[in-house]
Write an enzyme that holds these catalytic residues in place. Structure first.
Site, PDB file in Angstrom:
ATOM      1  N   GLY A  41       0.804  -1.230   0.000  1.00  0.00           N
ATOM      2  CA  GLY A  41       0.000   0.000   0.000  1.00  0.00           C
ATOM      3  C   GLY A  41       0.828   1.267   0.000  1.00  0.00           C
ATOM      4  O   GLY A  41       0.288   2.363  -0.172  1.00  0.00           O
ATOM      5  N   GLN A  98     -13.003  20.472   8.971  1.00  0.00           N
ATOM      6  CA  GLN A  98     -12.632  20.443  10.403  1.00  0.00           C
ATOM      7  C   GLN A  98     -11.652  21.595  10.622  1.00  0.00           C
ATOM      8  O   GLN A  98     -10.440  21.411  10.657  1.00  0.00           O
ATOM      9  CB  GLN A  98     -12.002  19.108  10.746  1.00  0.00           C
ATOM     10  CG  GLN A  98     -12.957  17.912  10.553  1.00  0.00           C
ATOM     11  CD  GLN A  98     -12.295  16.599  10.906  1.00  0.00           C
ATOM     12  OE1 GLN A  98     -11.845  16.410  12.031  1.00  0.00           O
ATOM     13  NE2 GLN A  98     -12.212  15.689   9.946  1.00  0.00           N
ATOM     14  N   LYS A 193     -29.513  26.060   9.515  1.00  0.00           N
ATOM     15  CA  LYS A 193     -29.392  24.587   9.570  1.00  0.00           C
ATOM     16  C   LYS A 193     -28.855  24.153  10.929  1.00  0.00           C
ATOM     17  O   LYS A 193     -27.896  24.716  11.427  1.00  0.00           O
ATOM     18  CB  LYS A 193     -28.440  24.132   8.456  1.00  0.00           C
ATOM     19  CG  LYS A 193     -28.084  22.669   8.464  1.00  0.00           C
ATOM     20  CD  LYS A 193     -27.175  22.297   7.296  1.00  0.00           C
ATOM     21  CE  LYS A 193     -25.704  22.420   7.614  1.00  0.00           C
ATOM     22  NZ  LYS A 193     -24.819  21.937   6.557  1.00  0.00           N
ATOM     23  N   ARG A 195     -27.417  20.777  13.104  1.00  0.00           N
ATOM     24  CA  ARG A 195     -27.031  19.353  13.077  1.00  0.00           C
ATOM     25  C   ARG A 195     -26.977  18.853  14.510  1.00  0.00           C
ATOM     26  O   ARG A 195     -26.509  19.562  15.399  1.00  0.00           O
ATOM     27  CB  ARG A 195     -25.632  19.188  12.485  1.00  0.00           C
ATOM     28  CG  ARG A 195     -25.514  19.356  10.979  1.00  0.00           C
ATOM     29  CD  ARG A 195     -24.156  18.804  10.544  1.00  0.00           C
ATOM     30  NE  ARG A 195     -23.761  19.225   9.205  1.00  0.00           N
ATOM     31  CZ  ARG A 195     -24.094  18.576   8.093  1.00  0.00           C
ATOM     32  NH1 ARG A 195     -24.862  17.506   8.151  1.00  0.00           N
ATOM     33  NH2 ARG A 195     -23.664  18.999   6.924  1.00  0.00           N
ATOM     34  N   ASP A 219     -24.059  25.879  -2.528  1.00  0.00           N
ATOM     35  CA  ASP A 219     -23.209  25.425  -1.418  1.00  0.00           C
ATOM     36  C   ASP A 219     -21.802  25.157  -1.954  1.00  0.00           C
ATOM     37  O   ASP A 219     -21.611  25.013  -3.165  1.00  0.00           O
ATOM     38  CB  ASP A 219     -23.787  24.140  -0.808  1.00  0.00           C
ATOM     39  CG  ASP A 219     -23.433  23.986   0.662  1.00  0.00           C
ATOM     40  OD1 ASP A 219     -22.556  24.729   1.149  1.00  0.00           O
ATOM     41  OD2 ASP A 219     -24.023  23.117   1.331  1.00  0.00           O
ATOM     42  N   GLY A 226     -27.397  15.389   2.255  1.00  0.00           N
ATOM     43  CA  GLY A 226     -28.427  15.676   3.266  1.00  0.00           C
ATOM     44  C   GLY A 226     -28.799  17.148   3.311  1.00  0.00           C
ATOM     45  O   GLY A 226     -29.978  17.519   3.251  1.00  0.00           O
ATOM     46  N   THR A 227     -27.786  18.026   3.388  1.00  0.00           N
ATOM     47  CA  THR A 227     -28.052  19.461   3.527  1.00  0.00           C
ATOM     48  C   THR A 227     -28.849  19.991   2.347  1.00  0.00           C
ATOM     49  O   THR A 227     -29.933  20.560   2.507  1.00  0.00           O
ATOM     50  CB  THR A 227     -26.707  20.240   3.611  1.00  0.00           C
ATOM     51  OG1 THR A 227     -25.980  19.758   4.733  1.00  0.00           O
ATOM     52  CG2 THR A 227     -26.928  21.732   3.721  1.00  0.00           C
TER      53      THR A 227
HETATM   54  C1  R5P Z   1     -20.926  22.558   5.468  1.00  0.00           C
HETATM   55  O1  R5P Z   1     -20.577  23.511   6.165  1.00  0.00           O
HETATM   56  C2  R5P Z   1     -20.735  22.535   3.998  1.00  0.00           C
HETATM   57  O2  R5P Z   1     -20.751  23.811   3.450  1.00  0.00           O
HETATM   58  C3  R5P Z   1     -21.802  21.663   3.314  1.00  0.00           C
HETATM   59  O3  R5P Z   1     -23.074  22.237   3.548  1.00  0.00           O
HETATM   60  C4  R5P Z   1     -21.796  20.256   3.866  1.00  0.00           C
HETATM   61  O4  R5P Z   1     -20.503  19.743   3.868  1.00  0.00           O
HETATM   62  C5  R5P Z   1     -22.701  19.371   3.059  1.00  0.00           C
HETATM   63  O5  R5P Z   1     -22.698  18.108   3.629  1.00  0.00           O
HETATM   64  P1  R5P Z   1     -23.859  17.069   3.362  1.00  0.00           P
HETATM   65  O6  R5P Z   1     -24.076  16.994   1.885  1.00  0.00           O
HETATM   66  O7  R5P Z   1     -23.337  15.776   3.937  1.00  0.00           O
HETATM   67  O8  R5P Z   1     -25.077  17.527   4.096  1.00  0.00           O
END
Ligand code: R5P
Length: 323
Positions: A41, A98, A193, A195, A219, A226-227
């Site tokens: 690897g 992160q 939003k 989480r 975005d 999901g978002t």
């Molecule tokens: C979060 O702060 C990013 O801007 C995106 O909204 C996020 O990474 C989208 O993630 P997912 O598609 O898993 O909801």
């Protein structure tokens, strides 16, 4: 004697299609490399051409742990081959989300990966729609961030949509939505939003007027989907008409692609910072000209910010058509 370094382009293995398009745009062949994986690897890299004294651009989207390691090894090989400058081109910077300690005893990976790239020997980084602008400061070398929204502006202008609203699916993306909204002469709405767990959206509340409007949800990343899919449902429930989804980096983990195709959106626009095959509602707009031009400007010691200012000029339209 004046020494003119050659421009060299090296492609990592994470996004060959984009690297080839950039090389075509710049009319410069990719420098030959031998990149392979040993039985255990470990990654092996050899630069097959002499790059001594050259300005070497390494294109790699850090889409996986292996692609980060591969990038570091390429940088090391190029440094040991006596390049003059090493410029890392990161169409997608993975681990950027992160970017702070949101909870106790967490790592800040956006800084850790920045340290790795710098320590390996990069002199400069060119990023694309980095998740949060302050990440530029995580690098102790120059980090230029260019933006993808001009290609979305061009796309939507050509569609001649009226009665628009641009929507940011969370508070972190509001500036991005404002840029797009301003160019499209459209108001902006925001989704609050919440989480409760990683990768799961618990709650969404719309701030702004969306009823009866055609909505573009913008975005930087679609990961699980999901978002953006929940945002589309929330807008539909609030009376929005046609809904378009767009993002720069289609990470698309798990069943995200099916989710997007089953969503309330009429179209999903993404770019090619991460390799993907267009399926169903998903369309891909290429950033190769934009990234290629930014690389050319860096090589020629010209401004990069000019690329953000001149986006409406005809030259952009020509590039976009070429893609
Ligand atoms: C979060 O702060 C990013 O801007 C995106 O909204 C996020 O990474 C989208 O993630 P997912 O598609 O898993 O909801």
């Amino acid at each position: 004697m004046v020494y003119n370094p050659k421009m060299r382009i090296i492609a990592g293995t994470s996004n060959p299609a984009l690297s080839n398009k950039i090389s075509k745009f710049l009319k410069k062949p990719l420098t030959k490399t031998n990149i392979k994986t040993f039985a255990d690897g470990e990654i092996y890299v050899k630069i097959e051409e002499d790059v001594r004294g050259d300005d070497v651009f390494i294109i790699q989207s850090t889409v996986s742990n292996d692609s980060i390691m591969e990038l570091l090894i390429i940088i090391d090989a190029v440094k040991r081959a006596s390049a003059r400058k090493i410029i890392v081109v990161l169409p997608y910077y993975g681990y950027a989300r992160q970017d702070r300690k949101a909870d106790a005893r967490e790592s800040i990976t956006a800084k850790l990966v920045a340290n790795l790239i710098t320590t390996a020997g990069a002199d400069r980084v060119l990023g694309m729609d980095i998740h949060a602008p302050q990440i530029q400061g995580f690098f102790d070398i120059v980090f230029d961030d260019i933006w993808a929204f001009p290609i979305f502006v061009d796309y939507f202008k050509r569609k001649k949509l009226t009665n628009l609203v641009v929507v940011s699916p969370d508070s972190g993306g509001i500036k991005r939505a404002v840029f797009l909204g301003k160019r499209l002469k459209s108001p902006v709405a925001l989704i609050d939003k919440r989480r409760e767990k990683h990768n799961q959206v618990a709650e969404m509340n719309i701030v702004g007027e969306v009823k009866g409007k055609n909505a573009i949800i913008y975005d930087d990343i679609i990961d699980t989907g999901g978002t953006i899919c929940k945002a589309a449902s929330a807008l539909k429930a609030a009376g929005a008409r046609k809904i378009y989804l767009c993002c720069t980096h289609p990470v698309l983990s798990g069943d995200a692609l099916s989710k997007l195709n089953a969503s309330d959106a009429v179209e999903v626009l993404v770019t090619d910072t991460i390799p993907l095959k267009p399926i169903g509602k998903v369309k891909i707009l290429s950033l190769s000209s934009l990234i290629g031009q930014a690389m050319k400007n860096l090589y020629e010691n010209k401004s990069i910010s000019i690329l953000k200012k001149e986006i409406d000029k005809s030259v952009w339209k020509k590039w976009i058509k070429k893609d």
